[in-house]
Write an enzyme that holds these catalytic residues in place. Structure first.
Site, PDB file in Angstrom:
ATOM      1  N   HIS A  98      26.334 -21.738  -5.391  1.00  0.00           N
ATOM      2  CA  HIS A  98      24.583 -22.335  -5.781  1.00  0.00           C
ATOM      3  C   HIS A  98      23.988 -21.509  -6.408  1.00  0.00           C
ATOM      4  CE1 HIS A  98      20.954 -21.834  -2.753  1.00  0.00           C
ATOM      5  NE2 HIS A  98      20.301 -21.303  -4.396  1.00  0.00           N
ATOM      6  N   HIS A 124      18.672 -24.531   2.841  1.00  0.00           N
ATOM      7  CA  HIS A 124      17.848 -22.855   1.920  1.00  0.00           C
ATOM      8  C   HIS A 124      17.569 -22.186   3.621  1.00  0.00           C
ATOM      9  CE1 HIS A 124      18.684 -24.302  -2.074  1.00  0.00           C
ATOM     10  NE2 HIS A 124      18.174 -23.284  -2.962  1.00  0.00           N
ATOM     11  N   GLU A 161      15.456 -16.636   3.324  1.00  0.00           N
ATOM     12  CA  GLU A 161      15.389 -15.978   1.403  1.00  0.00           C
ATOM     13  C   GLU A 161      13.672 -15.555   1.813  1.00  0.00           C
ATOM     14  OE1 GLU A 161      15.146 -17.342  -3.205  1.00  0.00           O
ATOM     15  OE2 GLU A 161      15.383 -19.104  -0.911  1.00  0.00           O
ATOM     16  N   HIS A 199      21.204 -24.208  -9.300  1.00  0.00           N
ATOM     17  CA  HIS A 199      20.405 -25.544  -9.356  1.00  0.00           C
ATOM     18  C   HIS A 199      20.338 -25.701 -10.732  1.00  0.00           C
ATOM     19  CE1 HIS A 199      17.914 -25.385  -5.393  1.00  0.00           C
ATOM     20  NE2 HIS A 199      18.240 -23.483  -6.120  1.00  0.00           N
ATOM     21  N   ASP A 209      21.993 -18.919  -8.697  1.00  0.00           N
ATOM     22  CA  ASP A 209      20.213 -19.680  -8.403  1.00  0.00           C
ATOM     23  C   ASP A 209      19.910 -20.724  -9.445  1.00  0.00           C
ATOM     24  OD1 ASP A 209      18.560 -20.709  -6.271  1.00  0.00           O
ATOM     25  OD2 ASP A 209      17.896 -18.607  -6.476  1.00  0.00           O
ATOM     26  N   ASP A 210      19.284 -19.916 -10.321  1.00  0.00           N
ATOM     27  CA  ASP A 210      18.670 -20.461 -11.480  1.00  0.00           C
ATOM     28  C   ASP A 210      18.728 -19.370 -12.525  1.00  0.00           C
ATOM     29  OD1 ASP A 210      16.974 -22.856  -9.927  1.00  0.00           O
ATOM     30  OD2 ASP A 210      16.983 -21.204  -9.009  1.00  0.00           O
TER      31      ASP A 210
END
Length: 328
Positions: free
Chosen positions: A12, A192, A195, A14, A273-274
């Site tokens: 996961h 997604h 969350e 981005h 994630d980021d």
């Protein structure tokens, strides 16, 4: 060897969200674009909350305007991931940011990304696969265009289809046409959910989109019936603990539900994630989880095997990655 030094699988990530701040600053300088408002005093990305994070994210991507920039970005991402011991990664790549949804332009961007990924694999021993991603708050029509781009380029590199963006916009079922289109093209599915959306968003993802993985999914623990459903369906969660802490879902790693989900038999994995937005790396995720829950090398080996089993790649690639994981 510390747990931070172990080889890792990440599911996961981005693509644009993994852009180092210094990289975006350099591009902005080259293009004479003022992006000073998106950085804090320490040079990191600045945002107040999740919605502001999305705005900052899109501002940062504004200087990524051609295939050459995405090739450079891919090189920067994979160099950083490899430094953190990642041997296989899947990144979410959106045609909305790569050609605006035009299939011809998307192919050019994709070719540049693949070329950079092949070079990084040869140099650093890290494999990249692409999960084409619809942006939820862009709406259903845009998602159909994205799915068309995904279907037209499905193959050895583009192996999955998913959706990110603002969970507060629309329902999962709004995007069922796009997901059906991607599935028909042979792509594996994730989205997604769970969350900022509650357990009901995970239920919707399962029932309306028939996904094999869930991005985040951590609020599933609020619904025991949902937890049982995830176990029964063998759905894998792409958990990003550091991201969840920074965005305020949980106060710290020790409060994160990943351990309880794992104890309940849910398939969990660990990702960033980021990462530059959330001041994390895969090394830090491993260190913090080990500190919070006492996880050791055997725990992380199990997590990596779960991730590899759930990876959107073919058997030959999985066998290659499995050998890298054994090189401890």
């Amino acid at each position: 060897m510390s747990v931070a030094d172990l080889p890792k699988v990440e599911l996961h990530l981005h693509h644009e969200g993994a852009a180092p701040p210094a990289f975006i600053k350099q591009l902005a300088h080259e293009k004479n674009v003022d992006l000073s408002k998106i950085f804090d005093a320490n040079g990191g990305y600045a945002f107040r909350d999740f919605v502001h994070f999305l705005s900052t994210y899109e501002d940062a991507t504004s200087v990524l305007t051609g295939p050459e920039e995405f090739a450079r970005l891919t090189t920067a991402i994979l160099e950083e991931s490899a430094k953190n011991g990642v041997v296989y990664t899947e990144s979410f790549i959106s045609p909305d940011f790569c050609g605006g949804g035009d299939v011809g332009a998307w192919r050019e961007y994709l070719a540049a990304i693949q070329e950079a990924a092949n070079a990084a694999e040869a140099k650093h021993g890290i494999t990249l696969r692409g999960v084409v991603t619809a942006v939820r708050h862009f709406g259903a029509d845009k998602s159909k265009t994205t799915a068309h781009c995904a279907a037209e380029t499905a193959g050895d590199f583009v192996t999955g289809f998913g959706m990110g963006g603002d969970e507060g916009q629309f329902t999962q079922g709004t995007f069922s046409y796009a997901f059906d289109q991607a599935k028909e093209a042979g792509l594996q599915l994730t989205t997604h959910a769970g969350e900022f959306g509650g357990p009901e968003s995970v239920w919707d993802a399962i029932k309306d989109l028939n996904v094999e993985r869930i991005g985040h999914g951590v609020r599933s623990l609020e619904d025991p019936a949902l937890v049982k459903e995830l176990v029964a369906r063998q759905i894998t969660l792409e958990v990003c603990p550091g991201s969840n802490v920074v965005l305020g879902l949980f106060p710290d790693f020790a409060s994160h539900p990943i351990q309880k989900l794992r104890d309940a038999g849910v398939k969990v994995t660990v990702s960033t994630d980021d990462p530059p937005f959330f001041h994390t790396t895969m090394r830090r995720e491993y260190e913090e989880l080990s500190r919070a829950f006492g996880w050791d090398a055997s725990d992380f080996a199990e997590l990596n095997q779960t991730a590899l089993d759930a990876a959107f790649c073919d058997a030959d690639t999985k066998a290659k990655v499995a050998k890298r994981l054994e090189q401890v």
